[in-house]
Design an enzyme around this catalytic site. Structure first.
Site, short mmCIF file in Angstrom:
data_model
loop_
_atom_site.label_atom_id
_atom_site.label_comp_id
_atom_site.label_asym_id
_atom_site.label_seq_id
_atom_site.Cartn_x
_atom_site.Cartn_y
_atom_site.Cartn_z
N ASP A 16 0.83 -1.21 0.00
CA ASP A 16 0.00 0.00 0.00
C ASP A 16 0.86 1.27 0.00
O ASP A 16 1.96 1.27 0.56
CB ASP A 16 -0.89 -0.03 1.25
N GLY A 19 0.14 5.46 -4.40
CA GLY A 19 -0.45 6.75 -4.78
C GLY A 19 0.15 7.89 -3.98
O GLY A 19 0.54 8.92 -4.56
N ASN A 64 -10.67 -2.96 -6.26
CA ASN A 64 -9.87 -2.02 -7.08
C ASN A 64 -10.53 -1.67 -8.41
O ASN A 64 -10.18 -0.67 -9.04
CB ASN A 64 -8.46 -2.57 -7.33
C1 FPP Z 1 -1.99 0.32 -3.25
O1 FPP Z 1 -1.51 1.63 -3.38
C2 FPP Z 1 -1.54 -0.49 -4.34
C3 FPP Z 1 -2.35 -1.05 -5.27
C4 FPP Z 1 -3.80 -0.91 -5.33
C5 FPP Z 1 -1.79 -1.88 -6.35
C6 FPP Z 1 -0.58 -2.68 -5.99
C7 FPP Z 1 0.18 -2.90 -7.22
C8 FPP Z 1 1.54 -2.86 -7.31
C9 FPP Z 1 2.44 -2.73 -6.16
C10 FPP Z 1 2.23 -2.98 -8.60
C11 FPP Z 1 1.61 -3.82 -9.63
C12 FPP Z 1 1.80 -5.26 -9.39
C13 FPP Z 1 2.13 -6.11 -10.36
C14 FPP Z 1 2.06 -7.57 -10.10
C15 FPP Z 1 2.60 -5.65 -11.66
P1 FPP Z 1 -2.57 2.80 -3.46
O2 FPP Z 1 -2.77 3.13 -4.88
O3 FPP Z 1 -3.79 2.41 -2.71
O4 FPP Z 1 -1.79 3.93 -2.72
P2 FPP Z 1 -2.44 5.09 -1.85
O5 FPP Z 1 -3.18 4.41 -0.70
O6 FPP Z 1 -1.25 5.86 -1.38
O7 FPP Z 1 -3.34 5.88 -2.74
#
Ligand code: FPP
Length: 236
Positions: A16, A19, A64
């Site tokens: 996490d 973003g 998501n």
């Molecule tokens: C959470 O960060 C992350 C995700 C929803 C996606 C996780 C994906 C990856 C780490 C990379 C892709 C993976 C592969 C297998 C290619 P967030 O967007 O919720 O961050 P935030 O809470 O700071 O907004």
């Protein structure tokens, strides 16, 4: 971190903070996810190197899909590239890749790439990397119950056979031990529908570190905290 004492056999990671990592650099969210994918590649290689047997990562949840289309498309493209690169580079490491989650909900070409990557790496005897895609713990439990109900209808099993040992065979994680340790980055302290059934006895480690910054030293820290915990499973 001492590799020889009480290493968790299975580590789950809620990756996490991509973003927020991008926002703090005035960059678009996609950039954070891209760096997040790089962090995943580094940490999985390192986990394999130190002797972790299973690592499960929450890459795309059933929730998501509710993100803006542009972000979902970006994540799917990242996933496509990740799968293609790892099919091509499979010789370079010893990691067996498996996908958990409802893959039928993913774009057709991604489903095909997943089969190819699973197939290319199936004989690898290093760590098993379980990538959770279109995954939700509750969804997994419901899908498992439906499969079990079908087997009852077809008289393969009867209601009186149902117990925990039987049920776990219907989960996406059949043949995977439960996670000993679940790590969540970015300061959030929730499970968010990740490995709902399997986490009943897991230890949790929360860190403020944002996922793209999560490196070997951060991973070592989490393992050390785990190694110093007293796990009793309800006993004295
Ligand atoms: C959470 O960060 C992350 C995700 C929803 C996606 C996780 C994906 C990856 C780490 C990379 C892709 C993976 C592969 C297998 C290619 P967030 O967007 O919720 O961050 P935030 O809470 O700071 O907004």
């Amino acid at each position: 971190m001492d590799r020889n004492i009480n290493l968790p056999a299975h580590v789950g990671i809620i990756m996490d903070g991509n973003g927020r990592w991008a926002k703090s650099r005035s960059m678009p969210r996609d950039f954070g996810h891209k760096q997040g994918a790089k962090a995943l590649e580094k940490i999985s290689k390192y986990a394999d190197e130190i002797g972790i047997l299973h690592m499960s990562v929450y890459a795309f949840s059933t929730e998501n899909w509710n993100r803006p289309k542009k972000e979902v498309d970006g994540l799917m493209n990242l996933l496509r590239n990740y799968l293609k690169r790892n099919i091509k580079d499979a010789k370079k490491d010893n990691i067996r890749v498996c996908v958990i989650g409802d893959r039928r909900g993913l774009p057709q070409d991604i489903q095909e790439l997943i089969i190819r990557l699973e197939d290319t790496t199936k004989e690898k005897d290093g760590m098993q990397l379980n990538i959770a895609l279109n995954y939700g713990g509750r969804d997994e439990i419901i899908r498992s119950i439906k499969e079990m109900a079908k087997d009852i209808e077809n008289k393969k099993i009867s209601t009186s056979d149902i117990n925990e040992d039987l049920f776990i065979n219907y989960l996406d994680t059949a043949n995977i031990p439960d996670p000993d340790l679940i790590i969540r980055t970015s300061g959030e302290e929730r499970l968010s529908n990740f490995l709902t059934w399997q986490s009943a006895y897991s230890e949790f480690y929360f860190t403020d570190c944002l996922w793209p910054d999560f490196d070997k030293a951060e991973f070592d820290k989490a393992i050390e905290v785990y190694q110093n915990r007293d796990r009793r499973f309800g006993q004295v």
